[in-house]
Motif scaffolding. Sequence first.
Motif, PDB file in Angstrom:
ATOM      1  N   LEU A   4       0.922  -1.492   0.268  1.00 54.02           N
ATOM      2  CA  LEU A   4       0.012   0.023   0.320  1.00 54.02           C
ATOM      3  C   LEU A   4       1.101   1.042  -0.190  1.00 54.02           C
ATOM      4  O   LEU A   4       0.480   2.110  -0.436  1.00 54.02           O
ATOM      5  CB  LEU A   4      -0.663   0.273   1.478  1.00 54.02           C
ATOM      6  CG  LEU A   4      -1.992   1.226   1.231  1.00 54.02           C
ATOM      7  CD1 LEU A   4      -2.253   1.394   0.169  1.00 54.02           C
ATOM      8  CD2 LEU A   4      -3.288   1.125   2.134  1.00 54.02           C
ATOM      9  N   GLY A   5       1.876   1.058   0.914  1.00 54.46           N
ATOM     10  CA  GLY A   5       3.282   2.552   0.768  1.00 54.46           C
ATOM     11  C   GLY A   5       3.355   2.486  -0.347  1.00 54.46           C
ATOM     12  O   GLY A   5       3.019   4.058  -1.273  1.00 54.46           O
ATOM     13  N   GLY A   6       3.717   1.213  -1.114  1.00 53.72           N
ATOM     14  CA  GLY A   6       3.943   1.657  -2.793  1.00 53.72           C
ATOM     15  C   GLY A   6       3.358   2.417  -3.051  1.00 53.72           C
ATOM     16  O   GLY A   6       3.177   3.070  -4.737  1.00 53.72           O
ATOM     17  N   ALA A   7       2.087   1.735  -3.302  1.00 55.07           N
ATOM     18  CA  ALA A   7       1.233   2.536  -4.710  1.00 55.07           C
ATOM     19  C   ALA A   7       0.697   3.350  -3.923  1.00 55.07           C
ATOM     20  O   ALA A   7       0.655   4.347  -5.499  1.00 55.07           O
ATOM     21  CB  ALA A   7      -0.329   1.639  -3.955  1.00 55.07           C
ATOM     22  N   LEU A   8       0.632   4.106  -2.281  1.00 54.12           N
ATOM     23  CA  LEU A   8       0.233   5.561  -2.564  1.00 54.12           C
ATOM     24  C   LEU A   8       0.991   6.228  -2.796  1.00 54.12           C
ATOM     25  O   LEU A   8       0.942   7.795  -3.298  1.00 54.12           O
ATOM     26  CB  LEU A   8      -0.691   5.504  -0.710  1.00 54.12           C
ATOM     27  CG  LEU A   8      -1.492   4.502  -0.916  1.00 54.12           C
ATOM     28  CD1 LEU A   8      -1.575   5.008   0.967  1.00 54.12           C
ATOM     29  CD2 LEU A   8      -2.413   5.489  -1.168  1.00 54.12           C
ATOM     30  N   GLY A   9       2.816   5.539  -2.960  1.00 56.57           N
ATOM     31  CA  GLY A   9       3.573   6.702  -3.640  1.00 56.57           C
ATOM     32  C   GLY A   9       3.488   7.633  -4.730  1.00 56.57           C
ATOM     33  O   GLY A   9       3.419   8.446  -5.439  1.00 56.57           O
ATOM     34  N   ARG A  10       3.286   6.170  -5.790  1.00 57.16           N
ATOM     35  CA  ARG A  10       3.168   6.083  -6.692  1.00 57.16           C
ATOM     36  C   ARG A  10       1.348   6.847  -7.450  1.00 57.16           C
ATOM     37  O   ARG A  10       2.203   7.816  -7.965  1.00 57.16           O
ATOM     38  CB  ARG A  10       2.678   4.541  -7.612  1.00 57.16           C
ATOM     39  CG  ARG A  10       3.143   4.770  -8.846  1.00 57.16           C
ATOM     40  CD  ARG A  10       1.784   4.516 -10.031  1.00 57.16           C
ATOM     41  NE  ARG A  10       0.787   3.641  -8.588  1.00 57.16           N
ATOM     42  CZ  ARG A  10      -0.215   3.665  -9.155  1.00 57.16           C
ATOM     43  NH1 ARG A  10      -0.730   4.749  -9.184  1.00 57.16           N
ATOM     44  NH2 ARG A  10      -1.097   2.893  -8.666  1.00 57.16           N
ATOM     45  N   THR A  11       0.711   6.648  -6.445  1.00 58.43           N
ATOM     46  CA  THR A  11      -0.374   7.724  -6.801  1.00 58.43           C
ATOM     47  C   THR A  11      -0.036   8.902  -7.224  1.00 58.43           C
ATOM     48  O   THR A  11      -0.571   9.917  -7.610  1.00 58.43           O
ATOM     49  CB  THR A  11      -1.058   6.735  -5.839  1.00 58.43           C
ATOM     50  OG1 THR A  11      -1.675   5.956  -6.010  1.00 58.43           O
ATOM     51  CG2 THR A  11      -2.995   7.868  -6.094  1.00 58.43           C
ATOM     52  N   MET A  12       1.372   9.262  -5.789  1.00 60.39           N
ATOM     53  CA  MET A  12       1.715  10.933  -5.911  1.00 60.39           C
ATOM     54  C   MET A  12       2.603  11.735  -6.358  1.00 60.39           C
ATOM     55  O   MET A  12       2.313  12.621  -6.179  1.00 60.39           O
ATOM     56  CB  MET A  12       1.844  10.597  -3.820  1.00 60.39           C
ATOM     57  CG  MET A  12       1.814  12.654  -3.593  1.00 60.39           C
ATOM     58  SD  MET A  12       2.086  12.482  -1.654  1.00 60.39           S
ATOM     59  CE  MET A  12       4.332  12.965  -1.836  1.00 60.39           C
ATOM     60  N   SER A  13       3.343  10.312  -7.281  1.00 65.93           N
ATOM     61  CA  SER A  13       4.596  10.992  -7.946  1.00 65.93           C
ATOM     62  C   SER A  13       3.610  11.590  -9.761  1.00 65.93           C
ATOM     63  O   SER A  13       3.088  10.796  -9.878  1.00 65.93           O
ATOM     64  CB  SER A  13       5.361  10.061  -8.698  1.00 65.93           C
ATOM     65  OG  SER A  13       6.212  10.111  -9.349  1.00 65.93           O
TER      66      SER A  13
END
Length: 415
Positions: free
Chosen positions: A366-375
């Motif tokens: 989830l951390g990786g997915a949310l970080g990508r969604t913010m990139s």
Amino acid sequence: MFTILGTAVIIGAIYFLIKRKEARMVLFAAGLLMAIIAGKPMAAFTAFTERMSTPGLIEAILSVMGFAFVMKYTKCDQHLVKLVAGGLKKFNLILIPGATLATFAINIALPSAAGAAAAVGAILIPVLMGAGVSPAIAASAVMAGTFGSNLNVGSAHNPFIAEIAKVTAMDVVKVHAFAHVLSVVIIAISLTVIAKLLKETKGYEYIPEGEQDNSKLNLLYALMPVIPLVILVLGSTVFPKILMGVPAAMLIGVILTLIVTRSNPSEVTKSFFDGMGKAYGDIMGIIISAAVFVGGMNAIGLVEAFTDAMVSSPSVAKIAATFGPFLLAVITGSGDAATFAFNEAVTPFAEKFGVSQINMGSIALLGGALGRTMSPIAGAAIVCAGIAKVNPIELTKRNAPGIIIATIVSMFILL
């Protein structure tokens, strides 16, 4: 000495990932280099061989991507988006959060962030702009929902975590489902508040460009993308006697789609196997390369040093599991490389930190997915920004507050 050299190699790998070099090449090369430095070059090749033939991963990931390609060929994905968009048009007051939640739901059935962004954005972004919403908010609303694919049982990370924890992919989804749903709700509410504060909810005059897609919605076509998910969910909850694997559910979905759409069987078959090949090259390629990377870390002693340091401070382990993949995903625009590498290296030892393997793997996911969604450099962000004709950084500015809050909340829920 080995620890210092290994750390230097990892820093170099992160540098090249930030520079957007090919992730598979960077991970493989870094892993091989660490193994050579440690005097154990075969450790890298052994990791490569072992991971490239992991049954539980291959069958789920390849079949899901094959099904996705069939949905694209038959245009069933477009009909699903039209069905959802048609419902949203009737509720103007919840258009912004509704677009985020709708994208999230569609992305579960169409498990590709960039693919969902293109399919959904092409319809929903003009719908929002036509209702007076600013282009930046319209694009942000769609981008904010592009992490729904993690709730798809066959999405790459779920079988990967399941393989580590020796459970089923559905068990993994059940653990992180609430955190995912709560995250998208938090982000949708935050974006709506920001839109209100910036006064970007109305007043924009939208002039359509080019030819508009006015083809009629086919309800049966629209239902096809969700058929496998319905089968899998019902089989694991309501009707355990029909419990089946991900490949079987996807194949049933393909057969039903073939019957409903009356498409060319040869082309449908070709699309399915093209999707499987694409999945192995792109998704399994990263998983295999991450295994080589971790094999090199093991050979040089970094995994042992890292886990020993985290065992002495479990709180550090929890923060690292959440914000390590998150920050690297923001910087590189991809959550896959960091998440797979972290789960390969650290998650097997999660119980040493007082956390279950499923929970640690889930928060890294989830951390990786949310970080990508913010990139601002993620593929989905570039697609959404291109449709709305705005700078991708405008999406990051509007989505960042909600995503950061959702990440912190998720860490407390899962860890």
